[in-house]
Structure formats: C-alpha cells, structure tokens
Design a protein around this motif. Structure first.
Motif, PDB file in Angstrom:
ATOM      1  N   ASN A  28      32.328 -10.031  18.993  1.00 42.72           N
ATOM      2  CA  ASN A  28      31.985  -9.600  20.343  1.00 42.72           C
ATOM      3  C   ASN A  28      31.605 -10.778  21.228  1.00 42.72           C
ATOM      4  O   ASN A  28      32.041 -10.887  22.372  1.00 42.72           O
ATOM      5  CB  ASN A  28      30.822  -8.600  20.303  1.00 42.72           C
ATOM      6  CG  ASN A  28      31.264  -7.178  20.553  1.00 42.72           C
ATOM      7  OD1 ASN A  28      32.449  -6.898  20.683  1.00 42.72           O
ATOM      8  ND2 ASN A  28      30.313  -6.263  20.605  1.00 42.72           N
ATOM      9  N   VAL A  29      30.762 -11.680  20.699  1.00 40.86           N
ATOM     10  CA  VAL A  29      30.369 -12.852  21.478  1.00 40.86           C
ATOM     11  C   VAL A  29      31.601 -13.669  21.854  1.00 40.86           C
ATOM     12  O   VAL A  29      31.775 -14.071  23.016  1.00 40.86           O
ATOM     13  CB  VAL A  29      29.366 -13.730  20.710  1.00 40.86           C
ATOM     14  CG1 VAL A  29      29.052 -15.002  21.496  1.00 40.86           C
ATOM     15  CG2 VAL A  29      28.074 -12.961  20.435  1.00 40.86           C
ATOM     16  N   ALA A  30      32.475 -13.914  20.878  1.00 44.10           N
ATOM     17  CA  ALA A  30      33.687 -14.693  21.140  1.00 44.10           C
ATOM     18  C   ALA A  30      34.568 -14.000  22.182  1.00 44.10           C
ATOM     19  O   ALA A  30      35.128 -14.654  23.070  1.00 44.10           O
ATOM     20  CB  ALA A  30      34.466 -14.899  19.843  1.00 44.10           C
ATOM     21  N   ALA A  67      16.747 -13.015  14.359  1.00 42.07           N
ATOM     22  CA  ALA A  67      17.163 -14.313  13.815  1.00 42.07           C
ATOM     23  C   ALA A  67      18.679 -14.363  13.644  1.00 42.07           C
ATOM     24  O   ALA A  67      19.316 -15.378  13.956  1.00 42.07           O
ATOM     25  CB  ALA A  67      16.455 -14.589  12.499  1.00 42.07           C
ATOM     26  N   ARG A  68      19.277 -13.293  13.153  1.00 38.74           N
ATOM     27  CA  ARG A  68      20.743 -13.331  12.971  1.00 38.74           C
ATOM     28  C   ARG A  68      21.451 -13.344  14.317  1.00 38.74           C
ATOM     29  O   ARG A  68      22.496 -13.985  14.470  1.00 38.74           O
ATOM     30  CB  ARG A  68      21.222 -12.195  12.082  1.00 38.74           C
ATOM     31  CG  ARG A  68      21.297 -10.831  12.711  1.00 38.74           C
ATOM     32  CD  ARG A  68      22.196  -9.910  11.906  1.00 38.74           C
ATOM     33  NE  ARG A  68      22.199  -8.568  12.489  1.00 38.74           N
ATOM     34  CZ  ARG A  68      23.203  -7.733  12.331  1.00 38.74           C
ATOM     35  NH1 ARG A  68      24.285  -8.060  11.638  1.00 38.74           N
ATOM     36  NH2 ARG A  68      23.150  -6.525  12.873  1.00 38.74           N
ATOM     37  N   ALA A  69      20.892 -12.651  15.333  1.00 39.02           N
ATOM     38  CA  ALA A  69      21.505 -12.693  16.659  1.00 39.02           C
ATOM     39  C   ALA A  69      21.537 -14.114  17.196  1.00 39.02           C
ATOM     40  O   ALA A  69      22.550 -14.566  17.756  1.00 39.02           O
ATOM     41  CB  ALA A  69      20.742 -11.781  17.617  1.00 39.02           C
ATOM     42  N   LEU A  70      20.444 -14.838  17.032  1.00 35.13           N
ATOM     43  CA  LEU A  70      20.387 -16.210  17.534  1.00 35.13           C
ATOM     44  C   LEU A  70      21.270 -17.136  16.712  1.00 35.13           C
ATOM     45  O   LEU A  70      21.903 -18.048  17.256  1.00 35.13           O
ATOM     46  CB  LEU A  70      18.943 -16.697  17.542  1.00 35.13           C
ATOM     47  CG  LEU A  70      18.052 -15.971  18.553  1.00 35.13           C
ATOM     48  CD1 LEU A  70      16.595 -16.327  18.334  1.00 35.13           C
ATOM     49  CD2 LEU A  70      18.457 -16.298  19.978  1.00 35.13           C
ATOM     50  N   ALA A  78      25.568  -3.042  13.235  1.00 35.01           N
ATOM     51  CA  ALA A  78      26.791  -3.850  13.207  1.00 35.01           C
ATOM     52  C   ALA A  78      26.697  -4.959  12.166  1.00 35.01           C
ATOM     53  O   ALA A  78      25.606  -5.429  11.824  1.00 35.01           O
ATOM     54  CB  ALA A  78      27.045  -4.447  14.580  1.00 35.01           C
ATOM     55  N   THR A  79      27.849  -5.397  11.697  1.00 37.98           N
ATOM     56  CA  THR A  79      27.900  -6.532  10.779  1.00 37.98           C
ATOM     57  C   THR A  79      27.839  -7.845  11.554  1.00 37.98           C
ATOM     58  O   THR A  79      28.088  -7.884  12.769  1.00 37.98           O
ATOM     59  CB  THR A  79      29.187  -6.516   9.951  1.00 37.98           C
ATOM     60  OG1 THR A  79      30.300  -6.735  10.839  1.00 37.98           O
ATOM     61  CG2 THR A  79      29.363  -5.187   9.225  1.00 37.98           C
ATOM     62  N   ASP A  80      27.543  -8.936  10.845  1.00 38.16           N
ATOM     63  CA  ASP A  80      27.557 -10.248  11.476  1.00 38.16           C
ATOM     64  C   ASP A  80      28.925 -10.537  12.086  1.00 38.16           C
ATOM     65  O   ASP A  80      29.025 -11.076  13.197  1.00 38.16           O
ATOM     66  CB  ASP A  80      27.225 -11.341  10.457  1.00 38.16           C
ATOM     67  CG  ASP A  80      25.768 -11.340  10.039  1.00 38.16           C
ATOM     68  OD1 ASP A  80      25.045 -10.379  10.371  1.00 38.16           O
ATOM     69  OD2 ASP A  80      25.349 -12.305   9.366  1.00 38.16           O
ATOM     70  N   ALA A  81      29.974 -10.199  11.338  1.00 35.36           N
ATOM     71  CA  ALA A  81      31.332 -10.481  11.821  1.00 35.36           C
ATOM     72  C   ALA A  81      31.630  -9.722  13.102  1.00 35.36           C
ATOM     73  O   ALA A  81      32.257 -10.259  14.025  1.00 35.36           O
ATOM     74  CB  ALA A  81      32.352 -10.121  10.743  1.00 35.36           C
TER      75      ALA A  81
END
Length: 389
Positions: free
Chosen positions: A115-117, A145-148, A107-110
């Motif tokens: 999803n989190v939002a 690291a990107r997940a956090l 998945a991309t960062d966006a």
C-alpha cells in the motif's frame, strides 16, 4: 560522474530569488545541469555548458519536485462508507480513525508495504519527490513499530504518531495510553522515526497530554510536529510554537494569538486543503497567515478517512481557488514550504547544490497547475538526477 543538460525550458522555477525573478526565482528560456544527484548549474539556455547528455524540454515549464510533508500511508482498507455518509450530511469526527485501526492491525506486513509503495508511486507520477509519512493506525506497541519499520523502507521522513487517537483498548483509561505512548511504545518506535507527532484535538489529546507526548519524543531525539486546530480552536498551534515544532499541521481554526505565535516563531503552518475538501469543512485562512509573514506549506494529508488524495497539483488548485493563495504562493508552499516543514535545505528548490528533484510540466507555465485543474500536467519527473517518470 555523469552530467545531464535539460535545456529549452520555457520557464524554470528555482525558488531562489538570487537566481531569477521574484520569490520563485523564475528564469525564462532557461537550462540546468544535473551532475549525479545534484543540480550543478542553472541559467539562461544560451549560456549553458556542455554535458554528457541533453534533454530538450521543448519550451515547457520546469518546477522543483513537490515536497509532501504530511501523509498517513501505512494503512489497510478504506472508508468509502464513511465518506459517502459524510457527503450525505453526517459530520466528520476524529473517532472514525478506529475503522482504519482495525483494518491495519489485521493486515500483513506485505500488504501494508504494498500500500505504501502504491500511494508513493501514485504521488511520484504527480510530481512529488519527497514524502513524509506517519504511523498512527496501529496503536499497539507491535503495530506502531511495524508501521514505522515499513514506512522507513520507503522514505527517510518517518513520523511516530502513536498519539493519533486514544487506542480503543484504552478507551476507559486515556492516562494509561499516554503512559504507553511515552514509554514502551516510544522505545520500540523511536529507532525507525525522525519525527514525533500528536493529534492535539477534542476527541484525541488535550494540551497537557500532547505536551507530555512531544517532550518524551524529543527526549529520545525525535523532532516535533503537531496536528493542530483542525476541528476546533485549541492549544495545538501555540504548543507547537512553544516547543519549536517544525510544523503545525491543519491550522483551520486560529485565534489572533495563534497567528501572532506563528508569525513570531519558527514553526511552519502546514495547510491541508484536501481535508477541508473531503470533510466540507471551513477553509484555513491562508491569506491572513501569508500576509503577516508566516511560512506556509501545502500538503496532501493523504489518508483513507479525511483526505484520500495523493495529488499535490489538486491541492494547489484548491489553495488558489478556495484559500485565496496566488498560483506563485501555492507552488512555493508545495515545494519550498514543504521543505521548510521538514527542515530540509536540499529539496524544494533548484539552485546549485540542491538535490536534482524536478518536474517537467506539459505546459509553458507553472500557473497551469491551478489554471487547468484536474488535467494531467506532469510530463516527466526526475528524482535524485534520474528520470523516474
């Protein structure tokens, strides 16, 4: 400064016994005043001071915002097929996490941030005003690291869970993965996190590995919490108490020694009934924990594999029906208990000085959360003194 008077409250749960009746600090025919982001006054409606604006609760119940102290929201995809198979007779195994790891890495960062939002907004609409969430579906230095980093854009309660399972990339060398989790990965992840966590479980990490991971995180300034004793009996709970972890989460399979350790320590037992519901597993013995004085929290464990719910009201109903908690105990555990599991004193209650996080129920009493399961009960949600829903 702007003040808001919420008045004509049929029953107000403050979670402060000094303010009202019993452990819930219940005040009937109540009011409270919000001043910017905090509660500045609580008491009988007839004695309420004037404020810049007033909100009529119309006799409905008001409770503190829910504190969800355990979720896994940084992920992509879902595990519908796995759930369907499990409901058709296949047992739940920790290894199913690998499916989500593959989708999350792709998945991309966006996409992950959206999803989190999405799930945090879903939870907010159901009364949750404080959210914890974890990494654990990346299992590489870059992906953890990107997940956090993404999680930290949405909440202050961020947990490093590089030790969710042994990464598939290290399936033949778990020791090397533990070295990565306690070394390069930790260095990259610690700046974004408040907590360090580990899945101490058969099929994930044993007691010695878990101790090494938690101690490494603590040496970096992170506070400990533990996935403990979910699938089998094991060392997780006693390890959590030994290291003064804020919480031992799941606590499904407990020995007498585990319960004694929790009763004598400061570690909160966080129970996650959504996981038992979704895996058809044995229910934690909440009654026994409470009766010996253990502090109990309730949380959703929202994740795509074993508890795909963001609803604290649903978890309260499960806790009352299947874990033998009283409605009062379940509400306390979903608010003040969750705050204790995050070692927070500003949320989970509605006494003077608390953060102005509250939910107005479309009901005259908090008992309706369990009394009317599955029914939309949330009329309004206020977070940091602002009407958010």
């Amino acid at each position: 400064m702007t003040t808001t008077l919420i008045t004509n409250i049929g029953s107000l749960v403050t979670n402060d016994p000094a303010v009202g009746e019993g452990p819930l600090g219940l005040v009937r025919n109540a009011a409270l005043v919000l001043e910017d982001e905090k509660v500045s006054w609580v008491g009988p409606a007839a004695a309420a001071p004037a404020a810049d604006q007033a909100v009529d609760a119309a006799g409905r119940a008001v409770i503190p915002g829910f504190v969800d102290s355990h979720s896994h929201l940084v992920f992509a995809g879902d595990r519908t097929a796995e759930f369907n198979a499990r409901m058709s007779g296949q047992p739940y195994k920790a290894g199913g996490i690998r499916t989500t790891v593959a989708a999350t890495r792709a998945a991309t960062d966006a996409e992950l941030s959206a999803n989190v939002a999405k799930y945090m907004w879903e939870a907010l609409r159901q009364g949750t005003t404080t959210f914890e969430t974890k990494s654990g579906y990346g299992l590489t230095v870059e992906d953890e690291a990107r997940a956090l980093r993404i999680a930290a854009e949405h909440t202050d309660e961020v947990t490093y869970l590089g030790a969710h399972i042994v990464s598939p990339d290290y399936a033949d060398d778990p020791a090397a993965y533990v070295k990565l989790v306690t070394g390069e990965m930790l260095d990259a992840c610690a700046p974004y996190a408040r907590w360090v966590d580990v899945f101490c479980e058969k099929g994930a990490f044993d007691g010695d590995q878990a101790r090494a991971i938690l101690k490494a995180g603590m040496a970096k300034g992170l506070q400990a919490r533990v996935h403990a004793n979910q699938l089998t009996y094991g060392p997780g709970v006693q390890l959590a108490v030994e290291l003064d972890a804020a919480s031992a989460d799941h606590c499904t399979h407990l020995t007498d020694a585990d319960i004694d350790a929790l009763a004598q320590g400061n570690t909160v037992a966080t129970l996650l009934p959504g996981a038992e519901f979704s895996t058809r597993a044995e229910w934690p013995d909440a009654r026994r924990l409470i009766d010996v004085g253990v502090t109990v929290a309730l949380s959703t464990d929202c994740n795509p594999g074993s508890s795909f719910t963001s609803s604290m009201p649903f978890c309260i109903a499960l806790a009352v029906r299947d874990m033998l908690m009283t409605p009062d105990e379940a509400l306390w555990s979903a608010t003040a208990g969750g705050a204790a599991a995050l070692r927070r004193t500003d949320v989970g209650h509605l006494s003077v000085g608390a953060r102005a996080d509250l939910t107005i129920l479309d009901a005259p009493s908090h008992v309706h959360l369990a009394y009317r399961p599955g029914v939309p009960m949330i009329a309004e949600v206020w977070r940091k003194g602002v009407r958010a829903v």
